[in-house]
Design a protein around this motif. Structure first.
Motif, PDB file in Angstrom:
ATOM      1  N   SER A 248      53.437  35.397   0.209  1.00  0.00           N
ATOM      2  CA  SER A 248      54.371  36.010  -0.747  1.00  0.00           C
ATOM      3  C   SER A 248      54.807  37.404  -0.295  1.00  0.00           C
ATOM      4  O   SER A 248      55.701  37.994  -0.893  1.00  0.00           O
ATOM      5  N   GLN A 249      54.185  37.941   0.757  1.00  0.00           N
ATOM      6  CA  GLN A 249      54.561  39.271   1.255  1.00  0.00           C
ATOM      7  C   GLN A 249      54.105  39.401   2.710  1.00  0.00           C
ATOM      8  O   GLN A 249      53.332  38.579   3.187  1.00  0.00           O
ATOM      9  N   GLN A 250      54.571  40.436   3.384  1.00  0.00           N
ATOM     10  CA  GLN A 250      54.036  40.688   4.728  1.00  0.00           C
ATOM     11  C   GLN A 250      52.576  41.103   4.569  1.00  0.00           C
ATOM     12  O   GLN A 250      52.255  41.913   3.682  1.00  0.00           O
ATOM     13  N   GLN A 251      51.692  40.517   5.378  1.00  0.00           N
ATOM     14  CA  GLN A 251      50.263  40.813   5.246  1.00  0.00           C
ATOM     15  C   GLN A 251      49.538  40.505   6.549  1.00  0.00           C
ATOM     16  O   GLN A 251      50.046  39.760   7.395  1.00  0.00           O
ATOM     17  N   VAL A 252      48.354  41.106   6.684  1.00  0.00           N
ATOM     18  CA  VAL A 252      47.527  40.836   7.858  1.00  0.00           C
ATOM     19  C   VAL A 252      46.236  40.172   7.387  1.00  0.00           C
ATOM     20  O   VAL A 252      45.618  40.626   6.432  1.00  0.00           O
ATOM     21  N   VAL A 253      45.869  39.066   8.031  1.00  0.00           N
ATOM     22  CA  VAL A 253      44.605  38.391   7.742  1.00  0.00           C
ATOM     23  C   VAL A 253      43.689  38.625   8.937  1.00  0.00           C
ATOM     24  O   VAL A 253      44.101  38.434  10.082  1.00  0.00           O
ATOM     25  N   THR A 254      42.472  39.046   8.670  1.00  0.00           N
ATOM     26  CA  THR A 254      41.557  39.344   9.776  1.00  0.00           C
ATOM     27  C   THR A 254      40.294  38.491   9.703  1.00  0.00           C
ATOM     28  O   THR A 254      39.933  37.964   8.653  1.00  0.00           O
ATOM     29  N   TRP A 255      39.646  38.340  10.859  1.00  0.00           N
ATOM     30  CA  TRP A 255      38.356  37.656  10.968  1.00  0.00           C
ATOM     31  C   TRP A 255      37.608  38.319  12.100  1.00  0.00           C
ATOM     32  O   TRP A 255      38.172  39.171  12.813  1.00  0.00           O
ATOM     33  N   HIS A 256      36.340  37.953  12.289  1.00  0.00           N
ATOM     34  CA  HIS A 256      35.547  38.574  13.345  1.00  0.00           C
ATOM     35  C   HIS A 256      36.202  38.306  14.694  1.00  0.00           C
ATOM     36  O   HIS A 256      36.323  37.164  15.112  1.00  0.00           O
ATOM     37  N   GLY A 257      36.667  39.381  15.341  1.00  0.00           N
ATOM     38  CA  GLY A 257      37.241  39.247  16.675  1.00  0.00           C
ATOM     39  C   GLY A 257      38.724  38.932  16.707  1.00  0.00           C
ATOM     40  O   GLY A 257      39.266  38.697  17.780  1.00  0.00           O
ATOM     41  N   GLY A 258      39.389  38.922  15.551  1.00  0.00           N
ATOM     42  CA  GLY A 258      40.828  38.634  15.603  1.00  0.00           C
ATOM     43  C   GLY A 258      41.562  38.882  14.304  1.00  0.00           C
ATOM     44  O   GLY A 258      40.957  39.195  13.272  1.00  0.00           O
ATOM     45  N   GLN A 259      42.876  38.734  14.361  1.00  0.00           N
ATOM     46  CA  GLN A 259      43.706  38.885  13.176  1.00  0.00           C
ATOM     47  C   GLN A 259      45.073  38.269  13.405  1.00  0.00           C
ATOM     48  O   GLN A 259      45.434  37.937  14.537  1.00  0.00           O
ATOM     49  N   ARG A 260      45.821  38.074  12.325  1.00  0.00           N
ATOM     50  CA  ARG A 260      47.202  37.631  12.446  1.00  0.00           C
ATOM     51  C   ARG A 260      48.023  38.236  11.328  1.00  0.00           C
ATOM     52  O   ARG A 260      47.583  38.294  10.186  1.00  0.00           O
ATOM     53  N   GLN A 261      49.224  38.628  11.696  1.00  0.00           N
ATOM     54  CA  GLN A 261      50.164  39.101  10.674  1.00  0.00           C
ATOM     55  C   GLN A 261      51.016  37.942  10.204  1.00  0.00           C
ATOM     56  O   GLN A 261      51.453  37.120  10.999  1.00  0.00           O
ATOM     57  N   PHE A 262      51.220  37.847   8.898  1.00  0.00           N
ATOM     58  CA  PHE A 262      52.119  36.857   8.308  1.00  0.00           C
ATOM     59  C   PHE A 262      53.278  37.585   7.654  1.00  0.00           C
ATOM     60  O   PHE A 262      53.066  38.578   6.950  1.00  0.00           O
ATOM     61  N   GLU A 263      54.495  37.108   7.913  1.00  0.00           N
ATOM     62  CA  GLU A 263      55.688  37.680   7.276  1.00  0.00           C
ATOM     63  C   GLU A 263      55.825  37.132   5.865  1.00  0.00           C
ATOM     64  O   GLU A 263      55.263  36.084   5.541  1.00  0.00           O
ATOM     65  N   ALA A 264      56.609  37.811   5.033  1.00  0.00           N
ATOM     66  CA  ALA A 264      56.929  37.261   3.713  1.00  0.00           C
ATOM     67  C   ALA A 264      57.603  35.905   3.911  1.00  0.00           C
ATOM     68  O   ALA A 264      58.456  35.759   4.806  1.00  0.00           O
ATOM     69  N   ASN A 265      57.205  34.921   3.124  1.00  0.00           N
ATOM     70  CA  ASN A 265      57.741  33.532   3.166  1.00  0.00           C
ATOM     71  C   ASN A 265      57.270  32.698   4.361  1.00  0.00           C
ATOM     72  O   ASN A 265      57.688  31.550   4.486  1.00  0.00           O
ATOM     73  N   GLU A 266      56.447  33.260   5.207  1.00  0.00           N
ATOM     74  CA  GLU A 266      55.914  32.445   6.308  1.00  0.00           C
ATOM     75  C   GLU A 266      54.979  31.378   5.735  1.00  0.00           C
ATOM     76  O   GLU A 266      54.302  31.595   4.729  1.00  0.00           O
ATOM     77  N   LEU A 267      54.948  30.213   6.399  1.00  0.00           N
ATOM     78  CA  LEU A 267      54.202  29.067   5.869  1.00  0.00           C
ATOM     79  C   LEU A 267      53.008  28.715   6.746  1.00  0.00           C
ATOM     80  O   LEU A 267      53.107  28.754   7.977  1.00  0.00           O
ATOM     81  N   ILE A 268      51.910  28.354   6.111  1.00  0.00           N
ATOM     82  CA  ILE A 268      50.801  27.704   6.818  1.00  0.00           C
ATOM     83  C   ILE A 268      50.816  26.238   6.387  1.00  0.00           C
ATOM     84  O   ILE A 268      50.746  25.935   5.195  1.00  0.00           O
ATOM     85  N   HIS A 269      50.922  25.346   7.360  1.00  0.00           N
ATOM     86  CA  HIS A 269      50.925  23.908   7.058  1.00  0.00           C
ATOM     87  C   HIS A 269      49.492  23.449   6.761  1.00  0.00           C
ATOM     88  O   HIS A 269      48.575  23.762   7.513  1.00  0.00           O
ATOM     89  N   THR A 270      49.303  22.716   5.660  1.00  0.00           N
ATOM     90  CA  THR A 270      47.949  22.252   5.326  1.00  0.00           C
ATOM     91  C   THR A 270      47.808  20.725   5.271  1.00  0.00           C
ATOM     92  O   THR A 270      46.693  20.218   5.393  1.00  0.00           O
ATOM     93  N   GLU A 271      48.903  20.000   5.044  1.00  0.00           N
ATOM     94  CA  GLU A 271      48.750  18.542   4.949  1.00  0.00           C
ATOM     95  C   GLU A 271      50.069  17.801   5.087  1.00  0.00           C
ATOM     96  O   GLU A 271      51.101  18.276   4.614  1.00  0.00           O
ATOM     97  N   ASN A 272      50.004  16.632   5.739  1.00  0.00           N
ATOM     98  CA  ASN A 272      51.080  15.638   5.657  1.00  0.00           C
ATOM     99  C   ASN A 272      50.528  14.441   4.920  1.00  0.00           C
ATOM    100  O   ASN A 272      49.366  14.055   5.134  1.00  0.00           O
ATOM    101  N   SER A 273      51.347  13.846   4.070  1.00  0.00           N
ATOM    102  CA  SER A 273      50.942  12.631   3.367  1.00  0.00           C
ATOM    103  C   SER A 273      52.096  11.632   3.505  1.00  0.00           C
ATOM    104  O   SER A 273      53.058  11.674   2.743  1.00  0.00           O
ATOM    105  N   TYR A 274      51.969  10.759   4.511  1.00  0.00           N
ATOM    106  CA  TYR A 274      53.052   9.809   4.831  1.00  0.00           C
ATOM    107  C   TYR A 274      53.192   8.740   3.763  1.00  0.00           C
ATOM    108  O   TYR A 274      52.191   8.261   3.209  1.00  0.00           O
ATOM    109  N   LYS A 275      54.440   8.368   3.492  1.00  0.00           N
ATOM    110  CA  LYS A 275      54.772   7.301   2.546  1.00  0.00           C
ATOM    111  C   LYS A 275      55.505   6.219   3.334  1.00  0.00           C
ATOM    112  O   LYS A 275      56.411   6.529   4.125  1.00  0.00           O
ATOM    113  N   TYR A 276      55.110   4.959   3.140  1.00  0.00           N
ATOM    114  CA  TYR A 276      55.682   3.859   3.909  1.00  0.00           C
ATOM    115  C   TYR A 276      56.482   2.924   3.011  1.00  0.00           C
ATOM    116  O   TYR A 276      56.282   2.889   1.799  1.00  0.00           O
TER     117      TYR A 276
END
Ligand code: AVJ
Length: 310
Positions: A248-276
């Motif tokens: 929802s905003q520009q932000q930085v996520v950190t963990w031991h030994g690393g980090q990543r910046q996310f822009e506002a509206n950037e997406l993290i993909h979590t699942e695909n659910s295929y329909k046949y």
């Protein structure tokens, strides 16, 4: 370092690699920590989420026809058995000699099995860990007629290519006998699909966001849940629901030994659910090498239960 620590470290490395991709992603298998498993169960009770109850209804309505199509069952192999509720519902109609409950973690399975064993003393039961991303092998079951059971449209999490690979693996393990009983969600009105993943109570949103709490524990990331929003859309071209978490905003996520910046509206993909469609799903099974397919559906054609003969 124990093997468990090594596996944990590999898991953590995989998660971090996913977060650092240009299109960041988290595997849907991380939904199912303790709270996540309960949230998924709550989803299955929602009015909007039709798959679980529709599949159950099809299995009840056609249980005799399904048992007839399957015939003799030496071993029932329950893929992603969980609490073994769906698998054990088949005991009276299939009368398997042996029940093999398979899932990522064994703890849950052993508990469920010890309860079932008292109710069905004549069935030999065993729990086994199994990762469906890897090759299935059952050297101790050679020569027995094996019926695989993969309900719940869990197959929807696989890309069609990967689903084909799993089916080919099952055909091979079946040794020209037995088969696969599988449930899959069907393409339908887009509004119905959309509502199933955007329920009014926000349970699916909580289920999706909980993956970040799981990561905060497992990887010691510092995701702030106030800064992420649930997003689920139907991708018509690829015939799948896609779930994301939107920053929802520009932000930085950190963990031991690393980090990543996310822009506002950037997406993290979590699942695909295929329909046949029924046709697509049956031809996918046939192209994996199954000899024939029979299927059953509900009056709305919302969900399909198929039996493919190896
Ligand atoms: C367990 C993969 C079948 O795709 O419908 C439910 C998971 N995700 N709501 C599905 C899920 C969001 C579910 N499967």
């Amino acid at each position: 370092m124990s093997t468990e620590d090594l596996n944990d470290q590999k898991l953590i490395d995989d998660i971090i690699a996913g977060l650092l991709q240009e299109q960041p992603s988290i595997s849907p298998k991380f939904f199912y920590d303790e709270i996540g498993s309960h949230l998924f169960e709550a989803i299955t009770f929602l009015e909007e989420y039709y798959p679980t109850r529709t599949e159950k209804q099809i299995m009840l309505q056609y249980d005799k026809a399904i048992a007839l199509a399957i015939g003799k069952c030496d071993v029932l192999l329950d893929l992603g058995a969980g609490n073994c509720e769906k698998g054990s519902a088949l005991f009276n109609s299939l009368m398997p000699k042996e029940y093999r409950a398979l899932d990522i973690s064994k703890e849950f399975l052993e508990q469920a099995i010890s309860g079932l064993q008292k109710e069905f003393p004549q069935i030999c039961m065993q729990a086994q860990t199994c990762d469906l991303q890897e090759e299935l092998v059952f050297p101790d079951l050679v020569g027995q007629k094996k019926i695989f059971f993969y309900p719940g449209s869990s197959i929807g999490n696989f890309d069609p290519d990967a689903a084909l690979g799993l089916f080919k693996n099952i055909v091979k393990v079946c040794e020209a006998d037995g088969g696969l009983l599988i449930g899959v969600d069907l393409v339908k009105d887009h509004q119905v699909l959309y509502q199933a993943y955007n329920d009014a109570l926000g349970i699916t949103a909580a289920f999706n966001k909980n993956i970040l709490l799981h990561l905060n524990r497992q990887v010691k990331t510092d995701f702030n849940l106030d800064h992420w929003e649930h997003c689920a859309i139907f991708n018509e071209q690829l015939s799948r629901i896609e779930m994301y978490l939107r920053s929802s905003q520009q932000q930085v996520v950190t963990w031991h030994g690393g980090q990543r910046q996310f822009e506002a509206n950037e997406l993290i993909h979590t699942e695909n659910s295929y329909k046949y469609t029924q046709e697509k799903f049956e031809s996918l099974l046939m192209s994996a090498g199954f000899k024939s397919v029979r299927s059953w559906t509900d009056s709305n054609s919302y969900f399909l239960v198929a039996y493919a003969t190896a």
